[in-house]
Design a protein around this motif. Structure first.
Motif, mmCIF file in Angstrom:
data_model
loop_
_atom_site.group_PDB
_atom_site.id
_atom_site.type_symbol
_atom_site.label_atom_id
_atom_site.label_comp_id
_atom_site.label_asym_id
_atom_site.label_seq_id
_atom_site.Cartn_x
_atom_site.Cartn_y
_atom_site.Cartn_z
ATOM 1 N N ARG A 81 0.858 -1.185 0.000
ATOM 2 C CA ARG A 81 0.000 0.000 0.000
ATOM 3 C C ARG A 81 0.891 1.229 0.000
ATOM 4 N N THR A 88 -2.643 3.589 -3.684
ATOM 5 C CA THR A 88 -2.535 2.419 -4.542
ATOM 6 C C THR A 88 -2.292 1.198 -3.677
ATOM 7 N N GLU A 89 -2.822 0.104 -4.151
ATOM 8 C CA GLU A 89 -2.586 -1.164 -3.476
ATOM 9 C C GLU A 89 -2.116 -2.121 -4.552
ATOM 10 N N ARG A 90 -0.862 -2.482 -4.501
ATOM 11 C CA ARG A 90 -0.306 -3.325 -5.554
ATOM 12 C C ARG A 90 -0.198 -4.767 -5.064
ATOM 13 N N HIS A 91 -0.781 -5.652 -5.841
ATOM 14 C CA HIS A 91 -0.692 -7.075 -5.502
ATOM 15 C C HIS A 91 0.318 -7.742 -6.427
ATOM 16 N N ILE A 92 1.313 -8.339 -5.854
ATOM 17 C CA ILE A 92 2.323 -9.017 -6.664
ATOM 18 C C ILE A 92 2.279 -10.511 -6.362
ATOM 19 N N GLU A 128 9.129 -3.599 -9.340
ATOM 20 C CA GLU A 128 7.705 -3.632 -9.008
ATOM 21 C C GLU A 128 7.477 -3.243 -7.558
ATOM 22 N N ALA A 129 8.425 -3.609 -6.716
ATOM 23 C CA ALA A 129 8.300 -3.225 -5.320
ATOM 24 C C ALA A 129 9.651 -2.752 -4.845
#
Lengths: 509, 167
Positions: A81, A88-92, A128-129
């Motif tokens: 988050r 934004t909440e990024r799911h990887i 990405e993270a």
């Protein structure tokens, strides 16, 4: 932590000291001029206004970032988050993770923090993270968790039907470089280009740091020297000076290159832990990266002229996660599997990267001999141009001298032709080119995405073609393998064999 | 390795012939704009400096010659060069007038397929298929000049055959 079945979800946020790191990043370029200002009273104090503004902004950003950033890791995905206004909440998904990179710069090290970056198959410039600063212990936990959860059944590593190594293998050190190795790697790398770039950078930097009078004096001295040499024309003295200057510049370049290599690769260790290639290296900034071995798309064995002469090589790899990296950009050594290795030891290293690799070919398939004529003609064209110019200005007998080099162009073409070749095995394609410097690509056929057969107008006249092999993530090895000057029928056959071979195997990365 | 030349006995499909007209129209639009720009720029230069008349005229004539080539012989030759064929595993595209190129795509490498139709294409009931792979430089292959229905059918077929290879 990494044992029983239902693992607890791991969650957390950045370290509070992330603020310090953010400020440090913002102002580090001003530190040296600042020292100059304080010690010598030179330079312009106004220069530091942007630094101050930058530091304040960085501080505020850091504080906000600390409060808005959080992460959670469960069995299948990493959720991050972030964001103030646009949350934004990024799911990887963990199975998409390509590479976990841990970096620790000097400031990070001082504070006991590390910078963790997680790359996925999506490519793109940014990881990405990115955890700009978390405690070393937390990073270790996170890395272990991601790596163990990323790991899929071993079956994906080899094509179906070749699953033998299911038993867990203890981590094994594949390669450890001594300080001497690392310095040799630097001394033997192609140094001229980077050196020129760094001289340009230094000169611009000197403008900021040195007192104006000194800076101008150096500039004047240099341009005077150039002007006086230009006035004298071709004198022995000028040539001697130029040669001496060249030698000094080269020595400097090598020294810089050796130091850079030492800074980057000091203590380089490559180890293999259950299908993950772990690399750790760096003197001031420590870097560690866990690269699942099945992510490797192409391996390049790179030998510049010096390395080839000394029978040394560097081994680099393209991984699917790095599709967006600009060529020539500083990669922090992420593309390097081994910075320096003896030519004869590459054969022992490859099975660690590709478990199902076939033994090296006894001999390479040659390309068409017609390439010799083509390269000789192309190589002679500039000679002809120089000859015409010299005959015009110097007269016939002396002006014809450059033509004496045409046989040399022919000889070089023959040597280049002999260096070019390929072998197509059951599972791997190898290509080789370069006579003075050499580049060898090893491509698993399962990684082939598209095969292209291309004929330029000149190639069409001679009935030749070039075969290009496209794979994912060709960011580091300069566009991937190609085979020039194949007879058209052979090129078509090779392309069809590669495409059909690839179609038979599922592509997993 | 199994026999390599399995595609050899399959014939190449041609594009729809109306694509030649489409190419001519779009080239005509492009070169009309280019020619106007060249002529206007040249006229301004000649007014400012009359000695530039000859080079300006040369550039304009060169552009006109290029436009003629791109409009008259080129589209027909490009059409003759274009072809595609599919066996159960590999799609092969062939094209190029000056540089001859053939691209081979193992269908299991197909990531996704786009069907595109620009305004001109819609007028001719044509469409372009864009085939995406995980590759780098050749990541996207395009087949232009397909009848819309054929393109949709081809897309469905390609996805059915290949697209099960999720990354």
């Amino acid at each position: 932590m990494q044992s029983e079945a239902p693992r607890p979800a791991l969650s957390g946020r950045l370290h509070p000291l992330t603020v310090v790191v953010a400020i440090q990043k913002e102002i580090r370029w001003f530190l040296l001029p600042l020292v100059a200002l304080v010690l010598f009273g030179t330079g312009n104090a106004l220069l530091f206004v942007p630094a101050l503004v930058g530091a304040v902004i960085a501080f505020m950003q850091g504080v906000v970032r600390y409060y808005v950033f959080s992460y959670r890791l469960d069995d299948t995905e990493l959720v991050i988050r972030d964001g103030i206004f646009a949350r934004t909440e990024r799911h990887i998904p963990l199975e998409r993770v390509q590479d976990v990179q841990v970096e620790q710069g000097p400031v990070h090290r001082l504070l006991g923090l590390v910078d963790v970056r997680i790359q996925t198959a999506g490519g793109g410039d940014e990881p990405e993270a990115s955890f700009s600063a978390i405690s070393a212990a937390e990073a270790e936990t996170l890395r272990d968790a991601v790596v163990t959860r990323t790991r899929r059944p071993v079956a994906t590593d080899a094509p179906a039907g070749e699953v033998e190594h299911v038993r867990p293998v203890p981590p094994a050190v594949i390669r450890k470089l001594s300080t001497r190795d690392v310095i040799v790697a630097g001394l033997t790398s192609s140094v001229i280009g980077p050196f020129l770039a760094s001289v340009g950078g230094l000169w611009a930097f000197a403008d900021d740091v040195l007192p104006d009078t000194v800076y101008r004096a150096i500039g004047e001295r240099l341009s005077d020297a150039v002007a006086s040499f230009a006035a004298e024309g071709f004198s022995m003295r000028a040539i001697l000076y130029a040669a001496a200057g060249l030698v000094v510049a080269l020595a400097l370049a090598m020294a810089v290159s050796g130091i850079v290599s030492l800074l980057l690769f000091h203590g380089f260790t490559l180890s293999l832990d259950d299908g993950n290639l772990n690399r750790a290296y760096g003197l001031l900034t420590r870097r560690a990266s866990s690269l699942p071995r099945r992510r490797i798309q192409v391996v390049e064995i790179e030998q510049g002229p010096v390395r080839r002469l000394l029978r040394l090589a560097a081994v680099r790899a393209d991984t699917a996660g790095e599709a967006g990296t600009e060529p020539g950009k500083d990669t922090g050594g992420r593309d390097v599997i081994v910075p320096i290795i003896r030519e004869g030891e590459v054969g022992e290293l490859l099975p660690a990267l590709f478990p199902d690799i076939e033994p090296a070919p006894a001999e390479w398939r040659r390309v068409s001999r017609r390439i010799i004529t083509r390269m000789t003609v192309l190589g002679s064209l500039p000679l002809v141009g120089v000859t015409i110019a010299m005959v015009t200005f110097q007269g016939a007998p002396a002006g014809l001298l450059p033509l004496a080099l045409v046989p040399l162009a022919y000889a070089a073409s023959v040597m280049s032709y002999r260096a070019m070749g390929y072998t197509l095995g059951e599972r791997y394609l190898r290509t080789r080119q370069g006579w003075i410097g050499r580049s060898t690509h090893v491509v698993p056929i399962r990684n082939v995405q598209v095969v292209v057969v291309c004929q330029s107008p000149l190639e069409r006249r001679t009935g030749l073609a070039t075969v290009l092999v496209d794979t994912a993530g060709q960011a580091f090895t300069g566009g991937g393998p190609q085979i020039r000057a194949l007879p058209l029928a052979e090129a078509r056959e090779l392309a069809a064999a590669l495409a059909h071979g690839a179609a038979r195997i599922r592509y997993r990365r | 390795m199994e026999p390599a030349n399995r595609t050899a006995d399959v014939d190449f499909h041609r594009l729809d012939p109306s694509v030649v007209t489409l190419w001519r129209i779009s080239s005509a639009i492009f070169f009309a704009i280019l020619l106007v720009a060249v002529v206007v720029l040249g006229a301004i230069l000649v007014i400012v400096e009359s000695a530039l008349l000859l080079p300006a005229a040369g550039v304009a004539l060169g552009t006109a010659a290029l436009a003629f080539w791109a409009l008259v012989p080129y589209p027909a030759r490009a059409y003759r060069a274009w072809g595609y064929r599919i066996d159960e595993r590999v799609l092969e595209l062939q094209r190029g007038v000056i540089f001859r190129v053939s691209q081979l795509l193992p269908l299991t490498r197909l990531q996704h397929v786009d069907l595109r139709q620009g305004p001109l294409e819609r007028h001719f009931d044509l469409a372009t298929l864009a085939l995406h792979t995980a590759g780098t430089r050749e990541a996207t292959l395009r087949i232009p000049g397909l009848r819309y229905d054929d393109a949709a059918r081809l897309r469905d077929h390609l996805i059915a055959v290949g697209g099960d290879d999720a990354v």
